[in-house]
Scaffold this motif. Structure first.
Motif, PDB file in Angstrom:
ATOM      1  N   GLU A 196      -9.800 -11.658 -15.295  1.00 50.62           N
ATOM      2  CA  GLU A 196      -9.576 -11.341 -13.889  1.00 50.62           C
ATOM      3  C   GLU A 196      -9.448  -9.829 -13.747  1.00 50.62           C
ATOM      4  O   GLU A 196      -8.723  -9.189 -14.499  1.00 50.62           O
ATOM      5  CB  GLU A 196      -8.278 -12.022 -13.460  1.00 50.62           C
ATOM      6  CG  GLU A 196      -7.925 -11.901 -12.028  1.00 50.62           C
ATOM      7  CD  GLU A 196      -6.636 -12.676 -11.754  1.00 50.62           C
ATOM      8  OE1 GLU A 196      -5.614 -12.005 -11.541  1.00 50.62           O
ATOM      9  OE2 GLU A 196      -6.657 -13.911 -11.779  1.00 50.62           O
ATOM     10  N   THR A 197     -10.161  -9.271 -12.766  1.00 44.75           N
ATOM     11  CA  THR A 197     -10.091  -7.833 -12.496  1.00 44.75           C
ATOM     12  C   THR A 197      -9.674  -7.660 -11.044  1.00 44.75           C
ATOM     13  O   THR A 197     -10.246  -8.283 -10.145  1.00 44.75           O
ATOM     14  CB  THR A 197     -11.457  -7.164 -12.729  1.00 44.75           C
ATOM     15  OG1 THR A 197     -11.893  -7.466 -14.049  1.00 44.75           O
ATOM     16  CG2 THR A 197     -11.351  -5.666 -12.575  1.00 44.75           C
ATOM     17  N   ARG A 198      -8.682  -6.799 -10.813  1.00 47.49           N
ATOM     18  CA  ARG A 198      -8.133  -6.630  -9.469  1.00 47.49           C
ATOM     19  C   ARG A 198      -7.881  -5.148  -9.194  1.00 47.49           C
ATOM     20  O   ARG A 198      -7.452  -4.407 -10.073  1.00 47.49           O
ATOM     21  CB  ARG A 198      -6.830  -7.408  -9.376  1.00 47.49           C
ATOM     22  CG  ARG A 198      -6.131  -7.327  -8.054  1.00 47.49           C
ATOM     23  CD  ARG A 198      -4.852  -8.143  -8.049  1.00 47.49           C
ATOM     24  NE  ARG A 198      -3.865  -7.544  -8.936  1.00 47.49           N
ATOM     25  CZ  ARG A 198      -3.078  -8.221  -9.754  1.00 47.49           C
ATOM     26  NH1 ARG A 198      -3.162  -9.529  -9.831  1.00 47.49           N
ATOM     27  NH2 ARG A 198      -2.203  -7.608 -10.498  1.00 47.49           N
ATOM     28  N   VAL A 199      -8.168  -4.714  -7.973  1.00 43.08           N
ATOM     29  CA  VAL A 199      -7.776  -3.379  -7.524  1.00 43.08           C
ATOM     30  C   VAL A 199      -6.688  -3.550  -6.478  1.00 43.08           C
ATOM     31  O   VAL A 199      -6.711  -4.503  -5.693  1.00 43.08           O
ATOM     32  CB  VAL A 199      -8.957  -2.562  -6.959  1.00 43.08           C
ATOM     33  CG1 VAL A 199      -9.921  -2.169  -8.048  1.00 43.08           C
ATOM     34  CG2 VAL A 199      -9.668  -3.293  -5.853  1.00 43.08           C
ATOM     35  N   SER A 200      -5.720  -2.636  -6.482  1.00 47.01           N
ATOM     36  CA  SER A 200      -4.582  -2.744  -5.566  1.00 47.01           C
ATOM     37  C   SER A 200      -4.251  -1.389  -4.956  1.00 47.01           C
ATOM     38  O   SER A 200      -4.437  -0.346  -5.587  1.00 47.01           O
ATOM     39  CB  SER A 200      -3.337  -3.238  -6.311  1.00 47.01           C
ATOM     40  OG  SER A 200      -3.596  -4.442  -6.984  1.00 47.01           O
ATOM     41  N   ARG A 201      -3.759  -1.436  -3.713  1.00 47.68           N
ATOM     42  CA  ARG A 201      -3.234  -0.237  -3.038  1.00 47.68           C
ATOM     43  C   ARG A 201      -1.800  -0.562  -2.626  1.00 47.68           C
ATOM     44  O   ARG A 201      -1.533  -1.566  -1.966  1.00 47.68           O
ATOM     45  CB  ARG A 201      -4.069   0.092  -1.807  1.00 47.68           C
ATOM     46  CG  ARG A 201      -3.521   1.306  -1.037  1.00 47.68           C
ATOM     47  CD  ARG A 201      -4.282   1.557   0.239  1.00 47.68           C
ATOM     48  NE  ARG A 201      -4.144   0.415   1.134  1.00 47.68           N
ATOM     49  CZ  ARG A 201      -5.115  -0.044   1.903  1.00 47.68           C
ATOM     50  NH1 ARG A 201      -6.308   0.502   1.903  1.00 47.68           N
ATOM     51  NH2 ARG A 201      -4.893  -1.089   2.693  1.00 47.68           N
ATOM     52  N   PHE A 202      -0.862   0.283  -3.034  1.00 46.68           N
ATOM     53  CA  PHE A 202       0.555   0.116  -2.705  1.00 46.68           C
ATOM     54  C   PHE A 202       0.976   1.270  -1.809  1.00 46.68           C
ATOM     55  O   PHE A 202       0.821   2.428  -2.171  1.00 46.68           O
ATOM     56  CB  PHE A 202       1.405   0.134  -3.973  1.00 46.68           C
ATOM     57  CG  PHE A 202       1.043  -0.941  -4.958  1.00 46.68           C
ATOM     58  CD1 PHE A 202       1.617  -2.195  -4.863  1.00 46.68           C
ATOM     59  CD2 PHE A 202       0.115  -0.707  -5.958  1.00 46.68           C
ATOM     60  CE1 PHE A 202       1.280  -3.195  -5.767  1.00 46.68           C
ATOM     61  CE2 PHE A 202      -0.228  -1.700  -6.864  1.00 46.68           C
ATOM     62  CZ  PHE A 202       0.359  -2.946  -6.767  1.00 46.68           C
ATOM     63  N   THR A 203       1.528   0.951  -0.633  1.00 45.01           N
ATOM     64  CA  THR A 203       1.990   1.978   0.305  1.00 45.01           C
ATOM     65  C   THR A 203       3.508   1.913   0.403  1.00 45.01           C
ATOM     66  O   THR A 203       4.073   0.874   0.739  1.00 45.01           O
ATOM     67  CB  THR A 203       1.372   1.776   1.699  1.00 45.01           C
ATOM     68  OG1 THR A 203      -0.050   1.738   1.567  1.00 45.01           O
ATOM     69  CG2 THR A 203       1.776   2.892   2.643  1.00 45.01           C
ATOM     70  N   ASN A 204       4.168   3.028   0.106  1.00 44.32           N
ATOM     71  CA  ASN A 204       5.622   3.124   0.181  1.00 44.32           C
ATOM     72  C   ASN A 204       6.030   3.354   1.635  1.00 44.32           C
ATOM     73  O   ASN A 204       5.633   4.344   2.242  1.00 44.32           O
ATOM     74  CB  ASN A 204       6.105   4.282  -0.691  1.00 44.32           C
ATOM     75  CG  ASN A 204       7.607   4.384  -0.751  1.00 44.32           C
ATOM     76  OD1 ASN A 204       8.290   4.255   0.250  1.00 44.32           O
ATOM     77  ND2 ASN A 204       8.117   4.644  -1.940  1.00 44.32           N
ATOM     78  N   PRO A 205       6.830   2.458   2.243  1.00 45.53           N
ATOM     79  CA  PRO A 205       7.196   2.595   3.656  1.00 45.53           C
ATOM     80  C   PRO A 205       8.109   3.784   3.937  1.00 45.53           C
ATOM     81  O   PRO A 205       8.190   4.236   5.064  1.00 45.53           O
ATOM     82  CB  PRO A 205       7.899   1.275   3.976  1.00 45.53           C
ATOM     83  CG  PRO A 205       8.412   0.791   2.664  1.00 45.53           C
ATOM     84  CD  PRO A 205       7.432   1.271   1.637  1.00 45.53           C
ATOM     85  N   TYR A 206       8.790   4.302   2.930  1.00 45.79           N
ATOM     86  CA  TYR A 206       9.707   5.436   3.130  1.00 45.79           C
ATOM     87  C   TYR A 206       8.977   6.768   3.087  1.00 45.79           C
ATOM     88  O   TYR A 206       9.180   7.620   3.929  1.00 45.79           O
ATOM     89  CB  TYR A 206      10.800   5.429   2.062  1.00 45.79           C
ATOM     90  CG  TYR A 206      11.708   4.239   2.169  1.00 45.79           C
ATOM     91  CD1 TYR A 206      12.573   4.102   3.242  1.00 45.79           C
ATOM     92  CD2 TYR A 206      11.685   3.254   1.206  1.00 45.79           C
ATOM     93  CE1 TYR A 206      13.395   3.008   3.354  1.00 45.79           C
ATOM     94  CE2 TYR A 206      12.508   2.146   1.302  1.00 45.79           C
ATOM     95  CZ  TYR A 206      13.362   2.034   2.383  1.00 45.79           C
ATOM     96  OH  TYR A 206      14.161   0.939   2.492  1.00 45.79           O
ATOM     97  N   THR A 207       8.132   6.937   2.094  1.00 44.48           N
ATOM     98  CA  THR A 207       7.479   8.227   1.889  1.00 44.48           C
ATOM     99  C   THR A 207       6.062   8.261   2.428  1.00 44.48           C
ATOM    100  O   THR A 207       5.499   9.328   2.612  1.00 44.48           O
ATOM    101  CB  THR A 207       7.421   8.568   0.389  1.00 44.48           C
ATOM    102  OG1 THR A 207       6.574   7.614  -0.263  1.00 44.48           O
ATOM    103  CG2 THR A 207       8.797   8.556  -0.231  1.00 44.48           C
TER     104      THR A 207
END
Length: 82
Positions: free
Chosen positions: A38-49
């Motif tokens: 399984e290959t996955r790309v992810s984007r994580f957005t920090n709600p504080y910064t």
């Protein structure tokens, strides 16, 4: 190595409900002809910064126990793979 477990909850227990905003996550699965996992790309957005991280994850085949490799990637690679 990751241990795969799935749980279904009717409701999140009150003691686990945070008083803070949630981390925003976007994930897409990528088809790789040479990799039988399984290959996955992810984007994580920090709600504080407002900071954003991009990651590429590879998981081997398996049911309960699988190897997992994760690396940070630049935005251009994330956009190319999505």
């Amino acid at each position: 190595m990751g241990i795969e477990r799935k749980w279904r909850l009717r409701n999140l227990p009150a003691m686990l409900k945070p008083e803070i905003p949630d981390l925003e996550v976007f994930q897409a699965y990528v088809s790789c002809l040479d990799f039988d996992g399984e290959t996955r790309v992810s984007r994580f957005t920090n709600p504080y910064t407002g900071g954003i991280k991009y990651r590429l994850t590879f998981k081997t085949n398996g049911t309960l126990s699988r190897q997992e490799f994760e690396i940070d990637i630049p935005i251009w690679l994330f956009e190319l793979l999505c």
